[in-house]
Design a protein around this motif. Structure first.
Motif, short mmCIF file in Angstrom:
data_model
loop_
_atom_site.label_atom_id
_atom_site.label_comp_id
_atom_site.label_asym_id
_atom_site.label_seq_id
_atom_site.Cartn_x
_atom_site.Cartn_y
_atom_site.Cartn_z
N GLY A 107 2.36 2.99 -1.88
CA GLY A 107 1.71 2.32 -3.30
C GLY A 107 2.33 2.07 -4.34
O GLY A 107 1.86 1.10 -5.17
N THR A 108 3.41 1.94 -4.62
CA THR A 108 5.01 1.44 -5.43
C THR A 108 4.57 0.66 -5.41
O THR A 108 4.96 -0.42 -6.31
N TYR A 109 4.34 -0.59 -4.29
CA TYR A 109 4.88 -1.33 -3.56
C TYR A 109 4.00 -2.55 -3.91
O TYR A 109 4.68 -3.32 -4.34
N GLY A 110 2.40 -2.33 -3.97
CA GLY A 110 1.69 -2.91 -3.59
C GLY A 110 0.30 -2.16 -3.16
O GLY A 110 0.58 -0.67 -3.44
N ARG A 111 -0.94 -3.21 -3.20
CA ARG A 111 -2.01 -2.47 -3.44
C ARG A 111 -2.93 -2.32 -1.36
O ARG A 111 -2.35 -3.03 -0.86
N VAL A 112 -2.26 -0.87 -1.24
CA VAL A 112 -2.44 -0.41 0.30
C VAL A 112 -4.45 -0.58 1.07
O VAL A 112 -4.33 0.23 0.15
N VAL A 113 -4.29 -1.31 1.82
CA VAL A 113 -5.46 -1.60 2.31
C VAL A 113 -6.05 -0.50 3.34
O VAL A 113 -6.44 -0.34 3.98
N ASP A 114 -4.92 -0.64 3.83
CA ASP A 114 -5.15 0.65 5.53
C ASP A 114 -3.86 1.63 5.79
O ASP A 114 -2.36 1.18 5.92
N ILE A 115 -4.08 2.81 5.80
CA ILE A 115 -3.12 3.58 6.10
C ILE A 115 -4.23 4.15 7.93
O ILE A 115 -4.74 4.96 8.00
N HIS A 116 -3.13 4.41 7.91
CA HIS A 116 -3.11 4.70 9.91
C HIS A 116 -2.09 5.69 10.34
O HIS A 116 -1.07 5.10 10.86
N ILE A 117 -2.66 7.16 10.77
CA ILE A 117 -0.79 8.04 10.54
C ILE A 117 -1.56 8.43 12.29
O ILE A 117 -2.13 9.14 12.65
N MET A 118 -0.34 8.94 12.63
CA MET A 118 0.31 8.61 14.96
C MET A 118 0.82 9.75 14.12
O MET A 118 2.07 10.02 14.04
N ASN A 119 -0.03 10.98 14.80
CA ASN A 119 1.02 12.12 14.89
C ASN A 119 1.09 12.57 15.67
O ASN A 119 1.68 11.82 16.58
N ALA A 120 2.33 13.44 15.60
CA ALA A 120 4.08 13.44 16.33
C ALA A 120 3.44 13.40 17.57
O ALA A 120 3.24 13.83 18.26
N ARG A 121 3.87 11.91 18.13
CA ARG A 121 4.98 12.50 19.92
C ARG A 121 6.35 12.48 19.98
O ARG A 121 5.97 12.23 21.65
N ALA A 122 6.95 11.76 18.73
CA ALA A 122 7.76 11.60 19.61
C ALA A 122 8.32 13.81 19.68
O ALA A 122 7.78 14.15 19.08
N LYS A 123 9.67 13.04 20.39
CA LYS A 123 10.64 14.63 21.19
C LYS A 123 11.01 15.32 20.34
O LYS A 123 11.08 16.23 19.24
N ASN A 124 11.22 14.56 18.48
CA ASN A 124 11.86 15.48 17.54
C ASN A 124 10.21 15.85 16.58
O ASN A 124 10.83 16.67 15.36
N GLY A 125 9.19 15.83 17.24
CA GLY A 125 8.22 15.91 16.23
C GLY A 125 7.99 15.38 15.46
O GLY A 125 7.12 16.08 14.06
N GLN A 126 8.79 13.97 15.02
CA GLN A 126 8.40 13.12 13.75
C GLN A 126 7.27 12.21 14.01
O GLN A 126 6.59 12.38 15.23
N SER A 127 7.00 12.52 12.52
CA SER A 127 5.22 11.32 13.07
C SER A 127 5.59 9.62 12.31
O SER A 127 6.85 9.44 12.01
N CYS A 128 4.73 8.88 12.79
CA CYS A 128 4.71 7.51 12.72
C CYS A 128 3.43 7.38 11.60
O CYS A 128 2.53 7.97 11.75
N ALA A 129 3.32 6.07 11.04
CA ALA A 129 2.53 5.08 10.79
C ALA A 129 1.84 3.94 11.00
O ALA A 129 3.30 3.29 10.39
N PHE A 130 1.23 3.29 9.85
CA PHE A 130 0.56 2.13 9.73
C PHE A 130 0.21 1.86 8.33
O PHE A 130 -0.56 2.75 8.38
N VAL A 131 0.77 0.58 8.01
CA VAL A 131 -0.08 0.55 6.46
C VAL A 131 0.12 -0.15 6.32
O VAL A 131 0.85 -1.75 6.65
#
Length: 131
Positions: free
Chosen positions: A59-83
């Motif tokens: 939100g620091t860089y602009g108006r975020v209208v949608d956030i979609h978090i995809m929970n950890a599927r990576a082996k290292n346990g990290q998540s990813c997201a769409f903004v």
């Protein structure tokens, strides 16, 4: 005889150009002609990242209208997201800032940000690899 003339009539080239009005529409920022211009993919997020945290950072860089978090599927346990931002300028600003490296949680490594562009299908994805 007259078949040949008829053949030349409807130029296929024009038909080619017609169908994707969506691209022309979204490509206001020049070459970037994809609906994904304002949608970013964020990787290497902490496994327990929340929407609020993502909203706060992006939100620091602009108006975020949608956030979609995809929970950890990576082996290292990290998540990813769409903004999704309201426009591609905000998305570009965000990407430029993130290029310098940013850790949401110190010690977990920099997150990485790239255009999501999922609307274009895989072909567009590959064409625009470096982005």
């Amino acid at each position: 005889g007259c078949g040949g003339g008829y053949d030349r009539g409807p130029p296929p080239r024009e038909y080619d150009r017609g169908p994707p009005p969506r691209e022309v529409d979204a490509g206001k920022g020049g070459k970037q002609s994809s609906g994904g211009g304002c949608k970013l993919y964020i990787g290497n997020l902490p496994a327990d990242i929340t929407k609020d945290a993502v909203d706060m950072v992006f939100g620091t860089y602009g108006r975020v209208v949608d956030i979609h978090i995809m929970n950890a599927r990576a082996k290292n346990g990290q998540s990813c997201a769409f903004v999704v931002y309201t426009n591609s300028t905000e998305a570009k600003t965000c990407m430029a800032a993130m290029q310098q490296g940013y850790e949401i949680r110190p010690g977990e490594g920099n997150i990485f940000v790239k255009h999501a562009d999922e609307a274009k299908g895989e072909k567009g994805f590959r064409d625009r690899g470096p982005y």
